[in-house]
Motif scaffolding. Sequence first.
Motif, PDB file in Angstrom:
ATOM      1  N   ALA A  30       0.814  -1.220   0.000  1.00 32.13           N
ATOM      2  CA  ALA A  30       0.000   0.000   0.000  1.00 32.13           C
ATOM      3  C   ALA A  30       0.848   1.271   0.000  1.00 32.13           C
ATOM      4  O   ALA A  30       0.322   2.373  -0.104  1.00 32.13           O
ATOM      5  N   GLY A  31       2.161   1.144   0.140  1.00 33.66           N
ATOM      6  CA  GLY A  31       3.015   2.329   0.117  1.00 33.66           C
ATOM      7  C   GLY A  31       4.027   2.310   1.239  1.00 33.66           C
ATOM      8  O   GLY A  31       4.021   1.445   2.108  1.00 33.66           O
ATOM      9  N   ARG A  32       4.928   3.280   1.207  1.00 39.85           N
ATOM     10  CA  ARG A  32       5.971   3.355   2.213  1.00 39.85           C
ATOM     11  C   ARG A  32       5.375   3.713   3.577  1.00 39.85           C
ATOM     12  O   ARG A  32       4.421   4.485   3.657  1.00 39.85           O
ATOM     13  N   PRO A  33       5.958   3.193   4.644  1.00 40.41           N
ATOM     14  CA  PRO A  33       5.464   3.556   5.973  1.00 40.41           C
ATOM     15  C   PRO A  33       5.739   5.021   6.286  1.00 40.41           C
ATOM     16  O   PRO A  33       6.685   5.623   5.755  1.00 40.41           O
ATOM     17  N   GLU A  34       4.916   5.603   7.126  1.00 38.57           N
ATOM     18  CA  GLU A  34       5.076   6.983   7.580  1.00 38.57           C
ATOM     19  C   GLU A  34       5.499   6.981   9.039  1.00 38.57           C
ATOM     20  O   GLU A  34       5.223   6.038   9.776  1.00 38.57           O
ATOM     21  N   VAL A  35       6.169   8.048   9.453  1.00 36.22           N
ATOM     22  CA  VAL A  35       6.554   8.203  10.846  1.00 36.22           C
ATOM     23  C   VAL A  35       5.922   9.481  11.375  1.00 36.22           C
ATOM     24  O   VAL A  35       6.083  10.555  10.785  1.00 36.22           O
ATOM     25  N   ALA A  36       5.182   9.357  12.471  1.00 35.45           N
ATOM     26  CA  ALA A  36       4.573  10.514  13.121  1.00 35.45           C
ATOM     27  C   ALA A  36       5.523  11.030  14.191  1.00 35.45           C
ATOM     28  O   ALA A  36       5.998  10.259  15.031  1.00 35.45           O
ATOM     29  N   VAL A  37       5.801  12.316  14.148  1.00 37.09           N
ATOM     30  CA  VAL A  37       6.757  12.927  15.074  1.00 37.09           C
ATOM     31  C   VAL A  37       6.144  14.174  15.695  1.00 37.09           C
ATOM     32  O   VAL A  37       5.566  15.013  14.997  1.00 37.09           O
ATOM     33  N   ARG A  38       6.274  14.280  17.002  1.00 33.02           N
ATOM     34  CA  ARG A  38       5.931  15.521  17.705  1.00 33.02           C
ATOM     35  C   ARG A  38       7.145  15.946  18.513  1.00 33.02           C
ATOM     36  O   ARG A  38       7.745  15.130  19.226  1.00 33.02           O
ATOM     37  N   THR A  39       7.508  17.223  18.378  1.00 34.90           N
ATOM     38  CA  THR A  39       8.715  17.712  19.024  1.00 34.90           C
ATOM     39  C   THR A  39       8.531  19.150  19.490  1.00 34.90           C
ATOM     40  O   THR A  39       7.672  19.883  18.967  1.00 34.90           O
TER      41      THR A  39
END
Length: 303
Positions: A218-227
């Motif tokens: 289904a596509g490349r994985p995503e990374v969720a980041v909060r900083t």
Amino acid sequence: MIELDGLTRRYGRTTAVDDLTLTVRPGHVTGFLGPNGAGKSTTLRMVLGLTEPSSGTATVGGFRFRDLPRGLRHVGALLDAGDVHGGRSARAHLAALARSNGIGVGRVDEVLGRVGLDSVADRRIGRFSLGMRQRLGIAAALLGDPPVLLFDEPFNGLDPEGVRWVRKLFRRLAAEGRTVFVSSHLMSEMEHCVDRLVVIGRGRLIAEESLAEFAARAGRPEVAVRTADPASLVTALAAEGATVRSDPDGTLTVTGVTAERIGELALGLRTPLHELTTRTASLEDAFMALTAADVEYTAGEGR
């Protein structure tokens, strides 16, 4: 083990199953997916000798099901939970199956207890809910203690406790070295209980691989980041060639860089991270993307 070799079924000009070749191996829970009309039920019926192939073969342990004596000792199946005599009790229904397959009647009480129906064993099946009928169908599949098990839509009508129980049952059966083949439209449940997938569309094989391999389609994985310092991190990520999307809640959605690398960059910047989560595509996302061209019936958007 279930082996299909060039399995084909035609109804006049319509080809329900088209040259299907695959192997379902023991020790795994294998999911069987496809849009409506893909040929899943026809395939299962050919495995069980209920529908004659137009060409090709379907074997279980190297034999056609019809050539196996006392079939329930070799293959257990749940195809239609409603296909039982409503006037019989659960115990009588299973006892008749046991006698016809040379199975000791003591096994009847064992499987009734295993599926949680021992307290209603003498109640007429016509008074059962759909969930209770599903449990009875599973009991019938387990009756002969077979090495191969097939289930078509086993989650229908089950409450949350029943769904969790079925998941655990399938995993336990596979861990015992059995072949477990499960067809269902409930993607969330399949995602929680299967190891491998077979996907068909318009009767043809689309995929035969692990759940992880299929989801990756289904596509490349995503990374969720909060900083605390998104601007500095975005600059560093851009230098790494990553693509960054800033969401309204302040979360950065990153593709092209692993979570591990993002953590290293944040450490170098001395920027604290409040979230670092890898999001992979769901089974439903991958399924919809891969089978879009094979959906026979599609609904329009409401107005």
